[in-house]
Design an enzyme around this catalytic site. Structure first.
Site, PDB file in Angstrom:
ATOM      1  NE  ARG A   1      40.205  42.618   2.600  1.00 33.72           N
ATOM      2  CZ  ARG A   1      39.628  41.504   3.343  1.00 33.72           C
ATOM      3  NH1 ARG A   1      39.994  40.246   4.103  1.00 33.72           N
ATOM      4  NH2 ARG A   1      38.441  41.008   2.590  1.00 33.72           N
TER       5      ARG A   1
ATOM      6  CG  ASN B   1      37.553  45.231   2.751  1.00 33.09           C
ATOM      7  OD1 ASN B   1      37.004  45.348   1.488  1.00 33.09           O
ATOM      8  ND2 ASN B   1      37.401  44.068   3.677  1.00 33.09           N
TER       9      ASN B   1
ATOM     10  CD  GLU C   1      31.765  34.016  -1.907  1.00 33.49           C
ATOM     11  OE1 GLU C   1      32.589  34.056  -1.957  1.00 33.49           O
ATOM     12  OE2 GLU C   1      30.814  34.095  -0.453  1.00 33.49           O
TER      13      GLU C   1
ATOM     14  CE1 TYR D   1      30.412  40.510   1.130  1.00 39.21           C
ATOM     15  CE2 TYR D   1      29.210  42.485  -0.016  1.00 39.21           C
ATOM     16  CZ  TYR D   1      30.101  41.719   0.511  1.00 39.21           C
ATOM     17  OH  TYR D   1      31.300  41.963  -0.311  1.00 39.21           O
TER      18      TYR D   1
ATOM     19  CG  PHE E   1      28.091  45.597   8.835  1.00 38.11           C
ATOM     20  CD1 PHE E   1      28.141  44.986   7.509  1.00 38.11           C
ATOM     21  CD2 PHE E   1      29.074  45.724  10.002  1.00 38.11           C
ATOM     22  CE1 PHE E   1      28.924  44.120   7.354  1.00 38.11           C
ATOM     23  CE2 PHE E   1      29.303  44.122   9.780  1.00 38.11           C
ATOM     24  CZ  PHE E   1      29.263  43.333   8.766  1.00 38.11           C
TER      25      PHE E   1
ATOM     26  CE  LYS F   1      35.014  43.889  -0.518  1.00 33.35           C
ATOM     27  NZ  LYS F   1      34.035  43.526   1.116  1.00 33.35           N
TER      28      LYS F   1
ATOM     29  CB  THR G   1      37.626  41.661   8.016  1.00 33.39           C
ATOM     30  OG1 THR G   1      37.768  40.306   7.091  1.00 33.39           O
ATOM     31  CG2 THR G   1      36.762  41.828   6.881  1.00 33.39           C
TER      32      THR G   1
ATOM     33  NE  ARG H   1      38.850  33.894   4.595  1.00 33.81           N
ATOM     34  CZ  ARG H   1      38.130  34.681   4.724  1.00 33.81           C
ATOM     35  NH1 ARG H   1      37.937  35.361   3.444  1.00 33.81           N
ATOM     36  NH2 ARG H   1      38.264  36.119   5.945  1.00 33.81           N
TER      37      ARG H   1
ATOM     38  CG  HIS I   1      34.767  39.107  -0.991  1.00 33.46           C
ATOM     39  ND1 HIS I   1      33.671  38.814   0.208  1.00 33.46           N
ATOM     40  CD2 HIS I   1      34.341  37.936  -2.236  1.00 33.46           C
ATOM     41  CE1 HIS I   1      33.307  37.541  -0.133  1.00 33.46           C
ATOM     42  NE2 HIS I   1      33.005  36.996  -0.656  1.00 33.46           N
TER      43      HIS I   1
HETATM   44  P1  CMP Z   1      33.741  40.896   2.831  1.00 25.51           P
HETATM   45  O1  CMP Z   1      35.141  39.651   3.150  1.00 25.51           O
HETATM   46  O2  CMP Z   1      33.197  41.470   1.705  1.00 25.51           O
HETATM   47  O3  CMP Z   1      32.969  40.275   3.828  1.00 25.51           O
HETATM   48  C1  CMP Z   1      31.459  41.108   4.245  1.00 25.51           C
HETATM   49  C2  CMP Z   1      31.936  42.389   4.193  1.00 25.51           C
HETATM   50  O4  CMP Z   1      31.120  42.931   5.649  1.00 25.51           O
HETATM   51  C3  CMP Z   1      33.522  42.827   4.725  1.00 25.51           C
HETATM   52  O5  CMP Z   1      34.885  42.076   3.769  1.00 25.51           O
HETATM   53  C4  CMP Z   1      33.475  44.514   4.830  1.00 25.51           C
HETATM   54  O6  CMP Z   1      33.780  44.661   3.964  1.00 25.51           O
HETATM   55  C5  CMP Z   1      32.153  44.487   5.939  1.00 25.51           C
HETATM   56  N1  CMP Z   1      31.911  45.077   6.847  1.00 25.51           N
HETATM   57  C6  CMP Z   1      32.543  44.179   7.768  1.00 25.51           C
HETATM   58  N2  CMP Z   1      32.423  44.248   8.674  1.00 25.51           N
HETATM   59  C7  CMP Z   1      31.841  45.555   8.614  1.00 25.51           C
HETATM   60  C8  CMP Z   1      31.310  47.094   9.131  1.00 25.51           C
HETATM   61  N3  CMP Z   1      31.420  47.477  10.514  1.00 25.51           N
HETATM   62  N4  CMP Z   1      31.143  48.141   9.049  1.00 25.51           N
HETATM   63  C9  CMP Z   1      30.773  47.989   7.199  1.00 25.51           C
HETATM   64  N5  CMP Z   1      31.217  47.305   6.435  1.00 25.51           N
HETATM   65  C10 CMP Z   1      31.674  46.130   7.120  1.00 25.51           C
END
Ligand code: CMP
Length: 143
Positions: free
Chosen positions: A102, A112, A126, A49, A57, A9, A91, A85, A115
């Site tokens: 992470r 984070n 994807e 997404y 969010f 990211k 996450t 993973r 992805h």
């Molecule tokens: P990712 O694996 O890219 O898939 C969905 C993303 O949503 C996740 O990683 C986080 O970066 C993001 N995400 C999940 N929860 C929140 C949150 N509460 N606020 C902002 N981003 C979020």
């Protein structure tokens, strides 16, 4: 052979973590079959997404992932979806164990670092969203 989609990211790219992260998957034994540094359009971010569309969010997520370049990759190998993973960690970096990507490099759930696809179905979806078939390089893994 199983494939997964991984994406460093904007925070990971800005912090010069591409090499470090690629090295982890290389050393684990997985094979890189596609990669590119790119900017994600708003349309691609919203499609990628789509499952989070109703989450509070969602806007923030789309705005963040389009805020700077990402490094998109396709990795191949036995069990790569699940193992990648595990290597990424939870996450929320606050809950991710030390030793995971992470856990070692992330601080907030939004930023984070990486992805990764969470299932064979999302991996297929994807990969097709981000890569044309001719951008993936199929070559024998000899070791
Ligand atoms: P990712 O694996 O890219 O898939 C969905 C993303 O949503 C996740 O990683 C986080 O970066 C993001 N995400 C999940 N929860 C929140 C949150 N509460 N606020 C902002 N981003 C979020």
């Amino acid at each position: 052979m199983e494939r997964t989609f991984l994406m460093i990211k904007p925070d990971g790219v800005q912090r010069n973590l591409i090499g470090e992260i690629v090295a982890r998957f290389e050393r684990k034994g997985f094979q890189l079959v596609g990669a590119k540094l790119m900017r994600i359009s708003k349309e691609l971010a919203e499609t990628h997404y789509a499952e989070h569309k109703e989450r509070p969010f969602f806007r923030e997520l789309v705005s963040y992932i389009t805020s700077g370049p990402v490094f998109a990759m396709v990795w191949q190998g036995e069990g790569v979806i699940e193992t990648a993973r595990q290597m990424m960690g939870k996450t929320n970096p606050k809950e991710a164990l030390p030793g995971t990507i992470r856990g070692d490099y992330g601080i907030s759930v939004g930023k984070n670092v990486i992805h990764g696809s969470d299932s064979p179905e999302s991996a297929e979806r994807e990969i097709a969203l981000f890569f044309k078939e001719e951008e993936l390089v199929d070559y024998p893994k000899t070791i």
